[in-house]
Design an enzyme around this catalytic site. Structure first.
Site, PDB file in Angstrom:
ATOM      1  N   GLY A  77      51.404 -17.306 103.288  1.00 15.75           N
ATOM      2  CA  GLY A  77      51.845 -16.718 102.027  1.00 15.75           C
ATOM      3  C   GLY A  77      51.139 -17.315 100.816  1.00 15.75           C
TER       4      GLY A  77
ATOM      5  N   ASP B  71      61.246 -16.390  99.884  1.00 15.26           N
ATOM      6  CA  ASP B  71      62.354 -16.813 100.751  1.00 15.26           C
ATOM      7  C   ASP B  71      61.820 -17.858 101.717  1.00 15.26           C
ATOM      8  OD1 ASP B  71      64.482 -17.182 102.372  1.00 15.26           O
ATOM      9  OD2 ASP B  71      64.471 -15.168 103.249  1.00 15.26           O
TER      10      ASP B  71
HETATM   11  N1  SPM Z   1      66.187 -15.359 105.206  1.00 21.37           N
HETATM   12  C1  SPM Z   1      66.781 -16.596 105.471  1.00 21.37           C
HETATM   13  C2  SPM Z   1      65.833 -17.704 105.283  1.00 21.37           C
HETATM   14  C3  SPM Z   1      66.504 -18.847 104.614  1.00 21.37           C
HETATM   15  N2  SPM Z   1      65.676 -19.518 103.688  1.00 21.37           N
HETATM   16  C4  SPM Z   1      66.310 -20.658 103.096  1.00 21.37           C
HETATM   17  C5  SPM Z   1      66.697 -21.655 104.128  1.00 21.37           C
HETATM   18  C6  SPM Z   1      67.209 -22.929 103.555  1.00 21.37           C
HETATM   19  C7  SPM Z   1      67.927 -23.688 104.613  1.00 21.37           C
HETATM   20  N3  SPM Z   1      68.302 -25.008 104.263  1.00 21.37           N
HETATM   21  C8  SPM Z   1      69.200 -25.179 103.195  1.00 21.37           C
HETATM   22  C9  SPM Z   1      69.549 -26.607 103.098  1.00 21.37           C
HETATM   23  C10 SPM Z   1      70.110 -26.968 101.764  1.00 21.37           C
HETATM   24  N4  SPM Z   1      69.767 -28.302 101.488  1.00 21.37           N
END
Ligand code: SPM
Length: 290
Positions: A147, A164
């Site tokens: 990306g 995202d």
């Molecule tokens: N489409 C879903 C993808 C999610 N992207 C974000 C993921 C973040 C996960 N960790 C969050 C932890 C918070 N400290």
């Protein structure tokens, strides 16, 4: 049950050095898929209480039960902050959740979707059909590639860019660098805006400060929004937003009734409220000049 390592007595725990000493745990019933792709370990579980759960390198990306809050806000906050979003880019989000939400907007005409890991898309299509349901929309062009490199090659292309990303460890790390933010700005049309995964101000005030500092240095209008996501460690996650024109903290236009009727989390009131931060978080950003 074999897995990415964090299972104890039938409970998956999200253990990560980035949030040392705290972990979200879910009771899991079955490991439906587990494989290392070229980029990361991909695990897909059936949980006891939250439907299916996608885990990348041991970190929860979504559960079927609460994914709507993150995906709706990542898509509708930026799209409804823009008066006329026709060209949209999504970077990351290989599960298709943000894409599903963008597709609900009739005014969006072209969507470029760029994800580095084809396996995440494949697994999501196979095991998460209610989430990975937007790839065949005729407005969508799928690009399986890095990306950051994709964005670097764009100039003045998009009204809205949504990033995202996973957390800043592993393949997502480059999406948290200042250079990437400069490239995002360059890829926007005049009056365009960006929304990026902005971490959690309880666990990572340093990351929030850094991301908002970069956003502030590049965009005349910037803001940080908050989303409740029970299955992300800390219980919430933020969105960093930067705009070349539209104000961000309220919808730029009425939400079409057809769209609102399909949503569970986003509303115009939630849009405004998402930017009202707890006093300590507001103070962190203000003290740092953000
Ligand atoms: N489409 C879903 C993808 C999610 N992207 C974000 C993921 C973040 C996960 N960790 C969050 C932890 C918070 N400290």
């Amino acid at each position: 049950m074999t897995n990415s390592g964090n299972i104890h007595k039938g409970w998956f725990s999200e253990i990560c050095p980035m949030w040392e000493g705290i972990a979200v745990s879910l009771k899991v019933e079955k490991l439906l898929y587990s494989k290392k792709s070229r980029f990361q370990q991909i695990d897909l579980y059936q949980t006891r209480s939250h439907g299916r759960m996608l885990v990348l390198d041991g970190i929860i990306q979504l559960t079927e039960q609460d994914e709507f809050s993150y995906h709706e806000m990542m898509a509708h906050l930026p799209l409804l902050s823009h008066p006329n979003p026709e060209h949209v880019l999504v970077v990351g989000g290989g599960d298709g959740g943000v894409l599903r939400e963008i597709n609900r907007h009739d005014d969006v005409r072209f969507i470029d979707f760029c994800e580095i890991d084809q396996e995440v898309v494949n697994v999501s299509k196979q095991f998460l059909p209610s989430i990975a349901c937007g790839f065949n929309d005729p407005r969508v062009t799928v690009h399986i590639r890095d990306g950051a490199a994709f964005v670097r090659e764009c100039s003045g292309c998009y009204d809205v860019i949504i990033v995202d990303s996973s957390d800043p460890v592993g393949p997502g790390e480059i999406l948290f660098k200042s250079q990437f933010y400069r490239d995002l700005k360059h890829a926007l049309k005049p009056g365009g805006l960006i929304a990026t995964q902005g971490e959690n101000f309880f666990l990572h005030p340093d990351w929030v400060e850094k991301l908002m500092g970069v956003t502030r240095s590049l965009f005349p209008i910037y803001a940080y929004a908050n989303i409740i996501v029970p299955t992300y460690t800390g219980g919430h996650i933020g969105i960093c937003m930067g705009s070349l024109g539209p104000k961000l903290t309220a919808p730029a236009r009425p939400v079409p009734q057809m769209l609102q009727s399909q949503l569970k989390y986003y509303s115009p009131e939630v849009h405004r409220a998402a930017f009202v931060l707890p006093y300590f978080a507001e103070k962190i950003l203000k003290d740092k000049g953000v």
